[in-house]
Design an enzyme around this catalytic site. Structure first.
Site, PDB file in Angstrom:
ATOM      1  N   CYS A 168      69.142  39.372   1.407  1.00 25.90           N
ATOM      2  CA  CYS A 168      67.871  40.032   1.652  1.00 25.90           C
ATOM      3  C   CYS A 168      67.903  40.990   2.838  1.00 25.90           C
ATOM      4  O   CYS A 168      66.964  41.736   3.020  1.00 25.90           O
ATOM      5  CB  CYS A 168      66.796  38.969   1.860  1.00 25.90           C
ATOM      6  SG  CYS A 168      67.266  37.728   3.056  1.00 25.90           S
ATOM      7  N   GLU A 215      65.160  34.754  -5.815  1.00 26.51           N
ATOM      8  CA  GLU A 215      64.341  34.606  -4.593  1.00 26.51           C
ATOM      9  C   GLU A 215      64.754  35.685  -3.621  1.00 26.51           C
ATOM     10  O   GLU A 215      65.923  36.061  -3.548  1.00 26.51           O
ATOM     11  CB  GLU A 215      64.610  33.210  -4.000  1.00 26.51           C
ATOM     12  CG  GLU A 215      63.801  32.879  -2.756  1.00 26.51           C
ATOM     13  CD  GLU A 215      64.590  32.966  -1.459  1.00 26.51           C
ATOM     14  OE1 GLU A 215      64.032  32.605  -0.415  1.00 26.51           O
ATOM     15  OE2 GLU A 215      65.757  33.431  -1.458  1.00 26.51           O
TER      16      GLU A 215
END
Ligand SMILES: C[S@@+](CC[C@H](N)C(=O)[O-])C[C@H]1O[C@@H](n2cnc3c(N)ncnc32)[C@H](O)[C@@H]1O
Length: 416
Positions: A168, A215
């Site tokens: 991320c 996610e």
């Protein structure tokens, strides 16, 4: 029963001796994946390596008098597990799985704990960080394969669910501002990290799992004025999946504010996916604190003074970091990978002392890992691993819904 660690070492030794051309770096991954699923469908395992492992295991079993009767079963009969004693491995493979999954960007296995609890069997894992690989092996008895970009999608076994908490940093707020400041690329333009989503896509195109469970940070949704997220959604829809997402704060389940974007994509128009409702009062930080904490976690007076000075200056400027003692009646701030550097995200107040950092066990609890989870030996490593990880209880609730969806679908298919 054969002991996991001894068996692993024996097979590794045999394979390296007789198959020196075997992918050197990946030999541990090959052997440990084979021990979990003793079949030919292990990436980079050739048919002759498989035969070799089978005969080795049979002769090792034969040496063990009490196990003599087991020999009557050929090893491939142990399709889902060999007679292995997973001593000190807290999360061994599921014996009678109801579905299969793969664990990409596996970190320390936050997804895997939750998927195994639902009866899932992991048939492939990938994680390139050697420290995370060690923690993963200590907990699951499997060494993940390395760089996913180098793994041919055809090598990956078939599976029902693809799980991936893909990196991320290129999308996180901190990552974007740091990259902007350094004039380096973020999002998909970040060549090393940004394009890993497309590695997921190439695997999905080839393997067609029934469900994708992804996610990422919440900033993924708004990154580059929503363009990044549109690319993700459109790409997934264009390869035949529905795309559902929900931004969820984990704080009703763990004592930490952790707002993340969860995506569940279903094959063949079976969507949209119904996310579980996660609500309720936030859990206070004090509920997970250890009673006795070593003084080595107390930060130095110099560091604390520095934090206070910078906080004061930054508050006046209206920008930059601030560090305060945590309010123990509220959830902690988001745990980040760099927490070990100076602990500014969460400092625990102490009587007549400077504040202290969280212990690695407390970090494990902040992410909802079970108490039996084996934590990496070095503090900095452990902080980084938990900072990168997922909040397991959120994954657990979503995994439950996914498992229900798979069961219902199976029923529908058998009715037809
Ligand atoms: C956000 S973390 C995911 C953590 C994981 N969900 C957990 O529960 O611990 C992303 C992980 O991807 C790994 N990673 C990054 N690039 C990779 C690559 N090319 N191949 C394999 N793993 C990679 C990183 O080392 C990191 O552990």
């Amino acid at each position: 029963m054969l002991k996991y660690k001894e068996l692993k070492l024996a097979l590794e030794e045999f394979l390296l001796e007789d198959f020196p051309h075997a992918e050197g770096d990946e030999i541990e991954a090959i052997v440990t994946h084979w021990l979990q699923t003793p079949s030919k469908k292990v990436p980079f395992l050739t048919a002759s390596m498989h035969e070799y492992c089978v005969s080795r295991v049979q002769s090792l079993l034969a040496e063990s008098e009490e196990e003599r009767f087991l020999i009557k079963q050929p090893v491939p009969a142990y399709r889902f597990s060999l007679p292995i004693e997973w001593t000190n491995i807290p999360f061994p493979p599921v014996q009678h799985p109801s579905f299969t999954f793969i664990d990409l960007f596996a970190g320390i296995g936050g997804f895997r704990i939750a998927m195994q609890e639902q009866g899932g069997k992991c048939v492939f894992s990938s994680e390139w960080d050697p420290h995370a690989q060690k923690t993963y092996e200590a907990n699951f008895g499997e060494v993940p394969y390395g760089d996913i970009r180098k793994i041919n999608e055809k090598e990956i076994p078939d599976h029902d669910i693809l799980c991936a908490g893909f990196p991320c940093q290129p999308f996180s707020l901190a990552g974007v501002s740091a990259r902007n400041a350094l004039h380096t690329a973020h999002g998909f333009a970040c060549e090393t990290q940004g394009t890993l989503f497309f590695d997921i896509v190439r695997i999905v195109k080839e393997k067609r799992p029934r469900v994708l469970f992804l996610e990422n940070v919440k900033n993924l949704v708004g990154h580059d004025e929503g363009k990044t997220f549109s690319v993700i959604r459109n790409t997934i829809e264009s390869i035949g999946y529905s795309f559902s997402y929900k931004v969820i704060d984990a704080s009703p389940l763990v004592p930490q504010k952790r707002v993340r974007c969860y995506m569940v994509c279903l094959r063949d128009g079976k969507g949209p996916f119904d996310f579980p409702v996660i609500s309720g009062p936030p859990i206070p930080l004090r509920t997970i604190l250890e009673k006795e904490v070593d003084d080595s976690y107390t930060i130095s007076a110099k560091l604390w003074q520095g934090h206070k000075r910078r906080t004061k200056n930054n508050l006046a400027r209206g920008t930059g970091f601030t560090a305060f003692c945590a309010d123990l009646d509220k959830p902690a701030n988001t745990l980040v990978a760099r927490y070990g550097k100076d602990g500014k995200e969460c400092l625990i107040p102490q009587k007549s002392k400077t504040p202290r950092m969280l212990t690695p066990r407390e970090c494990a609890r902040l992410q909802g890992f079970p108490e039996s989870f084996i934590i990496a030996p070095g503090k900095t490593t452990a902080y980084r691993q938990f900072g990168n990880s997922v909040a397991v209880p959120v994954i657990r609730l979503i995994a439950e819904e996914i498992a229900t969806h798979l069961r219902q679908n199976k029923k529908e298919r058998t009715k037809k």
